[in-house]
Motif scaffolding. Structure first.
Motif: not given
Length: 282
Positions: A81-85, A103-109, A244-246
């Motif tokens: 999601x952050x890459x999309x933004x 949308x699918x699972x979450x990912x963490x930075x 955390x982003x989707x």
């Protein structure tokens, strides 16, 4: 009799046309990793049950996927999601052809640093420090670029578009002060595994001090700040606070794909666990 022959010929031609139609291209991620080997393969399998022919192709990551979907080279793809933004802010015209369909699972930075090194907390990520954030087309690179717009001190950090275990190892040698990557918190990951080795000399820091109120076009938050488990112990778990982003599924909307997008959206809405590989028995 002649009319029957014409009807049969027309039906055969129609069937041949449908069979000859180019497959739906799903652009994923690095060969063998989650976007490619799990999400891409499972989404393709589900679409196959709707009668679609698909081609699951590897890519360099989120930004690569967005470029492909926007240009029509691919019809479906995966992105953070952050890459999309971040991508939308720099490709306003191309973004008109891209829509979020699920949308699918979450990912963490995650950010790894050397124990007792130059960076011991998020506040040390400022001018005079060096961070490696992954290849220019990767989701982790996009995450860092986007985070730099939210936290002014991050914009002053010396940034290197380098990824892989070799770059992580250079944090230990002092060539870099930090290494950033993005991964699902509940899946095995080579970077997390390497950092958590007993004698790695590395650690993961809390990374949660910026304006996390940004919204996607669908109104959902780009980030939430949550605890992620980095090491499961017998007595207690090690956790860090991270953004955390989707994972989003995006589609090209410029072509004649309305029925495909309806079917793909149905799969993602009703059968998300299958696509993620978390369905019972999988």
């Amino acid at each position: 009799m002649q009319k029957l022959k014409i009807a049969v010929f027309s039906l055969a031609a129609l069937c041949f046309s449908a069979m000859a139609k180019d497959p739906i291209v799903i652009t994923t991620g690095q060969q063998g990793l989650t976007y490619n080997a799990t999400y891409g393969v499972n989404l393709a399998s589900a679409l196959g049950e709707y009668g679609y022919q698909t081609s699951v192709v590897p890519s360099k990551g989120s930004l690569d996927n967005l470029d492909r979907v926007a240009s029509g080279e691919a019809t479906l793809g995966f992105t953070q999601a952050d890459a999309y933004q971040f991508w939308r802010s720099r490709h306003a015209n191309e973004a008109q052809n891209v829509d979020i369909i699920g949308e699918l699972a979450s990912e963490c930075v995650f950010v790894a640093v050397k124990k007792d090194g130059k960076v011991t907390s998020k506040g040390d990520l400022k001018e005079g420090t060096k961070i490696a954030v992954g290849e220019p087309t990767s989701g982790s690179y996009a995450s860092w670029q986007y985070l730099q717009t939210l936290e002014k001190n991050y914009a002053k950090v010396e940034t290197y578009a380098k990824g892989g275990i070799r770059s992580l190892a250079k944090v230990n040698t002092g060539e870099y002060d930090a290494f950033l990557w993005v991964s699902a918190p509940d899946r095995n990951n080579k970077f997390l595994d390497a950092v958590m080795q007993k004698d790695s000399g590395l650690e993961i820091i809390d990374f949660n001090s910026w304006n996390a109120d940004a919204k996607l076009p669908n109104g959902k938050a780009v980030y939430t700040i949550e605890k992620a488990t980095t090491d499961s112990g017998i007595i207690f778990n090690s956790t860090v606070k991270v953004p955390r982003t989707k994972t989003l599924v995006v589609a090209n909307t410029a072509g004649d794909n309305d029925q495909l997008l309806e079917d793909a959206s149905t799969i993602l809405l009703k059968n998300s666990s299958r696509v993620q590989g978390t369905a019972s028995g999988k």
